[in-house]
Design an enzyme around this catalytic site. Structure first.
Site, mmCIF file in Angstrom:
data_model
loop_
_atom_site.group_PDB
_atom_site.id
_atom_site.type_symbol
_atom_site.label_atom_id
_atom_site.label_comp_id
_atom_site.label_asym_id
_atom_site.label_seq_id
_atom_site.Cartn_x
_atom_site.Cartn_y
_atom_site.Cartn_z
ATOM 1 N N GLU A 2 18.437 -13.485 -93.741
ATOM 2 C CA GLU A 2 18.423 -14.758 -94.957
ATOM 3 C C GLU A 2 17.906 -14.273 -96.759
ATOM 4 O O GLU A 2 18.222 -14.682 -97.400
ATOM 5 C CB GLU A 2 18.597 -16.548 -94.617
ATOM 6 C CG GLU A 2 20.139 -16.785 -93.951
ATOM 7 C CD GLU A 2 18.874 -16.655 -92.833
ATOM 8 O OE1 GLU A 2 19.460 -17.648 -91.070
ATOM 9 O OE2 GLU A 2 18.337 -15.943 -91.953
ATOM 10 N N ARG B 8 16.759 4.751 -75.253
ATOM 11 C CA ARG B 8 14.817 4.523 -75.243
ATOM 12 C C ARG B 8 14.943 4.268 -76.181
ATOM 13 O O ARG B 8 14.156 3.638 -76.446
ATOM 14 C CB ARG B 8 14.565 5.532 -74.532
ATOM 15 C CG ARG B 8 14.611 6.347 -73.363
ATOM 16 C CD ARG B 8 13.633 7.425 -72.574
ATOM 17 N NE ARG B 8 13.850 7.732 -71.651
ATOM 18 C CZ ARG B 8 13.075 9.370 -71.106
ATOM 19 N NH1 ARG B 8 12.488 9.385 -71.503
ATOM 20 N NH2 ARG B 8 13.734 9.362 -69.531
ATOM 21 N N ARG C 145 10.949 12.160 -77.436
ATOM 22 C CA ARG C 145 10.659 13.169 -78.084
ATOM 23 C C ARG C 145 12.359 13.856 -79.362
ATOM 24 O O ARG C 145 12.241 14.962 -79.711
ATOM 25 C CB ARG C 145 10.189 14.015 -77.367
ATOM 26 C CG ARG C 145 10.919 14.983 -76.619
ATOM 27 C CD ARG C 145 9.914 15.356 -75.204
ATOM 28 N NE ARG C 145 10.299 15.369 -73.955
ATOM 29 C CZ ARG C 145 10.934 15.215 -73.189
ATOM 30 N NH1 ARG C 145 10.546 13.489 -73.156
ATOM 31 N NH2 ARG C 145 11.321 15.309 -71.597
#
Length: 347
Positions: A52, A192, A215
């Site tokens: 908001e 992940r 990675r």
């Protein structure tokens, strides 16, 4: 249908905060004046401005001196009830009242004890018209992690594994052998990055020496949660590197060494999933992806402590090995990921 249209936009904005706002909910806000969106915002990062606040600021920045009059005749759409308490930021209900917003349309009430209807009541007491329950189920789905933590006092648990076409999880000798393909690996790393933490058992670490990071994609690394009852994992393994905070549940000690946090538990062979779930709740860890091993996954299934299961099935046939966990749930999605089949189940 007008309310639903703008609420869908709130949800599109809300999910942009995924991975960055936990343990807060993901929230989007749209401000509408005479059927035109004049401001948008979402909660971008834990500890920073709520949806908001960002939406109102967007109006003020765009319209300058005209903003005050526009806001007085505007409707604010927000996917979750505006907060009514002082937390890391001031109450959003007070902000909407200050700018004399004409109407507020809400997706879900906020189950958090300090809000839970108080934001709606504060708005109504200030003479603001409030409409709630718009796209309620869709809004709950976006914040299913937050709702689970508040209502069940535990994290949202996602089980993930890969299995062969004949139902095997790993080789019998615990050696490392990939089952799913490169596309599945990349998607797993994306998942992940969207959760607070990743959990594996000692045997998975000893067999695979996993990095448990992201990675393959751009995104934050999850907190690494390791079950190692007797602290048997060698210190040169990847889980001890500095790329992510690591919590090791064990029966030996409680200690902090750099980014490695040792958390001692008693009698880990009894009710382990329940003990871990409550400990993580106390740590404000809102979501966990559990990636192995088969025994650890099966313990959480047996304890009925899971919300989603994401299962990759490859074309490979092994004919022998460690069997994949057995699970029953409602199928939400089935799709191809590279050469693998992905099935997503809901408890």
């Amino acid at each position: 249908m007008v309310h639903e249209f703008y609420m869908r936009r709130c949800l599109e904005l809300a999910v942009l905060g995924n991975g960055n706002v936990s343990p807060n909910p993901m929230v989007g806000c749209v401000i509408v004046h005479e059927d035109q969106i004049i401001g948008e915002g979402y909660h971008q990062k834990i500890g920073e401005a709520h949806a908001e606040v960002n939406a109102v600021k967007n109006v003020l920045d765009k319209y300058g001196d005209s903003a005050a009059d526009l806001l007085k005749n505007a409707t604010a759409y927000v996917s979750l009830e505006p907060c009514a308490h002082f937390g890391k930021t001031p109450p959003c209900a007070d902000l909407l009242i200050k700018h004399q917003i004409k109407k507020v349309v809400i997706g879900n009430p906020d189950p958090f004890e300090s809000v839970n209807g108080k934001g709606i009541e504060k708005l109504k007491s200030a003479g603001i018209e409030v409409v709630s329950g718009i796209l309620e189920e869709e809004c709950k789905l976006v914040n299913r992690r937050f709702f689970t933590r508040i209502n069940e006092h535990r994290p949202y648990f996602i089980l993930k594994w890969a299995q062969t076409s004949d139902g095997f999880f790993a080789p019998e000798d615990q050696s490392q052998q990939w089952i799913s393909g490169a596309e599945a690996k990349t998607l797993t790393h994306q998942w992940r990055s969207e959760e607070d933490a990743i959990l594996v058992g000692k045997n998975t670490v000893l067999a695979d020496n996993p990095q448990l990071n992201t990675r393959e994609v751009v995104g934050k690394n999850p907190i690494r949660l390791i079950i190692d009852k007797n602290l048997e994992i060698p210190s040169h393994y990847h889980i001890f590197n500095e790329v992510a905070k690591t919590i090791i549940f064990n029966e030996i000690k409680t200690d902090v060494v750099g980014n490695i946090h040792y958390v001692q538990m008693e009698d880990m062979h009894f009710y382990l999933p329940q003990k871990i779930a409550y400990q993580l709740y106390l740590m404000d860890i809102q979501s966990v992806i559990i990636e192995g091993g088969a025994n650890m996954l099966s313990q959480f299934i047996a304890a009925n402590l899971w919300n989603e299961a994401r299962i990759f099935t490859s074309n490979a046939e092994w004919k022998k090995g460690i069997e994949a966990p057995k699970i029953n749930g409602k199928i939400l999605e089935e799709t191809a990921v590279g050469n693998d089949k992905l099935q997503i189940l809901k408890r």
